[in-house]
Scaffold this motif. Structure first.
Motif, mmCIF file in Angstrom:
data_model
loop_
_atom_site.group_PDB
_atom_site.id
_atom_site.type_symbol
_atom_site.label_atom_id
_atom_site.label_comp_id
_atom_site.label_asym_id
_atom_site.label_seq_id
_atom_site.Cartn_x
_atom_site.Cartn_y
_atom_site.Cartn_z
ATOM 1 N N GLU A 38 4.561 0.051 4.754
ATOM 2 C CA GLU A 38 3.595 -0.476 3.788
ATOM 3 C C GLU A 38 3.960 -0.037 2.377
ATOM 4 O O GLU A 38 3.906 -0.835 1.438
ATOM 5 C CB GLU A 38 2.182 0.001 4.166
ATOM 6 C CG GLU A 38 1.079 -0.637 3.351
ATOM 7 C CD GLU A 38 0.803 0.105 2.054
ATOM 8 O OE1 GLU A 38 0.476 -0.554 1.057
ATOM 9 O OE2 GLU A 38 0.938 1.334 2.023
ATOM 10 N N ARG A 39 4.346 1.210 2.208
ATOM 11 C CA ARG A 39 4.749 1.709 0.892
ATOM 12 C C ARG A 39 6.001 0.994 0.401
ATOM 13 O O ARG A 39 6.108 0.639 -0.769
ATOM 14 C CB ARG A 39 5.008 3.220 0.943
ATOM 15 C CG ARG A 39 3.798 4.078 1.265
ATOM 16 C CD ARG A 39 2.950 4.310 0.070
ATOM 17 N NE ARG A 39 3.600 5.207 -0.859
ATOM 18 C CZ ARG A 39 3.005 6.165 -1.518
ATOM 19 N NH1 ARG A 39 1.729 6.389 -1.331
ATOM 20 N NH2 ARG A 39 3.658 6.907 -2.370
ATOM 21 N N ALA A 40 6.960 0.777 1.291
ATOM 22 C CA ALA A 40 8.203 0.099 0.912
ATOM 23 C C ALA A 40 7.934 -1.353 0.522
ATOM 24 O O ALA A 40 8.469 -1.842 -0.481
ATOM 25 C CB ALA A 40 9.210 0.171 2.053
ATOM 26 N N SER A 41 7.094 -2.040 1.278
ATOM 27 C CA SER A 41 6.824 -3.443 0.960
ATOM 28 C C SER A 41 6.003 -3.556 -0.325
ATOM 29 O O SER A 41 6.195 -4.491 -1.100
ATOM 30 C CB SER A 41 6.145 -4.169 2.115
ATOM 31 O OG SER A 41 4.934 -3.590 2.452
ATOM 32 N N ARG A 42 5.126 -2.605 -0.584
ATOM 33 C CA ARG A 42 4.386 -2.601 -1.848
ATOM 34 C C ARG A 42 5.332 -2.430 -3.022
ATOM 35 O O ARG A 42 5.215 -3.103 -4.038
ATOM 36 C CB ARG A 42 3.350 -1.471 -1.845
ATOM 37 C CG ARG A 42 2.433 -1.511 -3.033
ATOM 38 C CD ARG A 42 1.386 -0.437 -3.096
ATOM 39 N NE ARG A 42 1.073 0.242 -1.879
ATOM 40 C CZ ARG A 42 0.551 1.459 -1.820
ATOM 41 N NH1 ARG A 42 0.264 2.117 -2.916
ATOM 42 N NH2 ARG A 42 0.286 2.022 -0.667
ATOM 43 N N LYS A 43 6.313 -1.550 -2.853
ATOM 44 C CA LYS A 43 7.311 -1.317 -3.905
ATOM 45 C C LYS A 43 8.148 -2.573 -4.123
ATOM 46 O O LYS A 43 8.434 -2.943 -5.265
ATOM 47 C CB LYS A 43 8.193 -0.127 -3.526
ATOM 48 C CG LYS A 43 9.237 0.222 -4.529
ATOM 49 C CD LYS A 43 8.606 0.809 -5.766
ATOM 50 C CE LYS A 43 9.694 1.295 -6.691
ATOM 51 N NZ LYS A 43 9.201 1.534 -8.018
ATOM 52 N N ARG A 44 8.544 -3.249 -3.047
ATOM 53 C CA ARG A 44 9.333 -4.477 -3.164
ATOM 54 C C ARG A 44 8.542 -5.567 -3.895
ATOM 55 O O ARG A 44 9.101 -6.316 -4.686
ATOM 56 C CB ARG A 44 9.769 -4.988 -1.787
ATOM 57 C CG ARG A 44 10.886 -4.163 -1.174
ATOM 58 C CD ARG A 44 11.442 -4.851 0.060
ATOM 59 N NE ARG A 44 10.509 -4.869 1.167
ATOM 60 C CZ ARG A 44 10.467 -3.976 2.154
ATOM 61 N NH1 ARG A 44 11.319 -2.964 2.171
ATOM 62 N NH2 ARG A 44 9.598 -4.083 3.122
ATOM 63 N N ARG A 45 7.247 -5.660 -3.634
ATOM 64 C CA ARG A 45 6.410 -6.679 -4.292
ATOM 65 C C ARG A 45 6.284 -6.397 -5.792
ATOM 66 O O ARG A 45 6.153 -7.316 -6.584
ATOM 67 C CB ARG A 45 5.027 -6.735 -3.656
ATOM 68 C CG ARG A 45 5.009 -7.440 -2.323
ATOM 69 C CD ARG A 45 3.590 -7.734 -1.860
ATOM 70 N NE ARG A 45 2.733 -6.557 -1.822
ATOM 71 C CZ ARG A 45 2.516 -5.798 -0.756
ATOM 72 N NH1 ARG A 45 3.098 -6.076 0.377
ATOM 73 N NH2 ARG A 45 1.710 -4.756 -0.819
ATOM 74 N N GLN A 46 6.282 -5.126 -6.170
ATOM 75 C CA GLN A 46 6.147 -4.752 -7.575
ATOM 76 C C GLN A 46 7.424 -5.031 -8.347
ATOM 77 O O GLN A 46 7.383 -5.193 -9.561
ATOM 78 C CB GLN A 46 5.776 -3.289 -7.719
ATOM 79 C CG GLN A 46 4.382 -2.973 -7.258
ATOM 80 C CD GLN A 46 4.088 -1.482 -7.304
ATOM 81 O OE1 GLN A 46 4.974 -0.673 -7.557
ATOM 82 N NE2 GLN A 46 2.849 -1.127 -7.051
ATOM 83 N N SER A 47 8.551 -5.065 -7.667
ATOM 84 C CA SER A 47 9.852 -5.254 -8.356
ATOM 85 C C SER A 47 10.097 -6.674 -8.739
ATOM 86 O O SER A 47 9.607 -7.608 -8.296
ATOM 87 C CB SER A 47 10.977 -4.792 -7.459
ATOM 88 O OG SER A 47 10.842 -3.434 -7.174
#
Length: 65
Positions: free
Chosen positions: A56-65
């Motif tokens: 979840e943390r990784a996908s949140r980071k990917r969405r922010q990029s």
């Protein structure tokens, strides 16, 4: 059927690469899955919950990029 695995604190810390203090700060803030006591001196986390939190943390980071 998959067997539920539990991780002790050293395994969780190694998997996440964070300090014990930071782990408990995240947990206290409600930002990390809560541990439970397997025995009076053995805190554990469900591996699937830890892996889900990481994803979840990784996908949140990917969405922010």
């Amino acid at each position: 059927m998959a067997q539920t695995r539990f991780l002790r604190r050293p395994a969780v810390l190694q998997k996440l690469g964070i300090s014990r203090t930071h782990l408990y700060e995240l947990e206290r803030a409600g930002d990390f899955p809560a541990h439970f006591m397997l025995s009076p001196r053995c805190a554990v986390w469900e591996e699937a919950a830890v892996d889900g939190w990481m994803e979840e943390r990784a996908s949140r980071k990917r969405r922010q990029s």
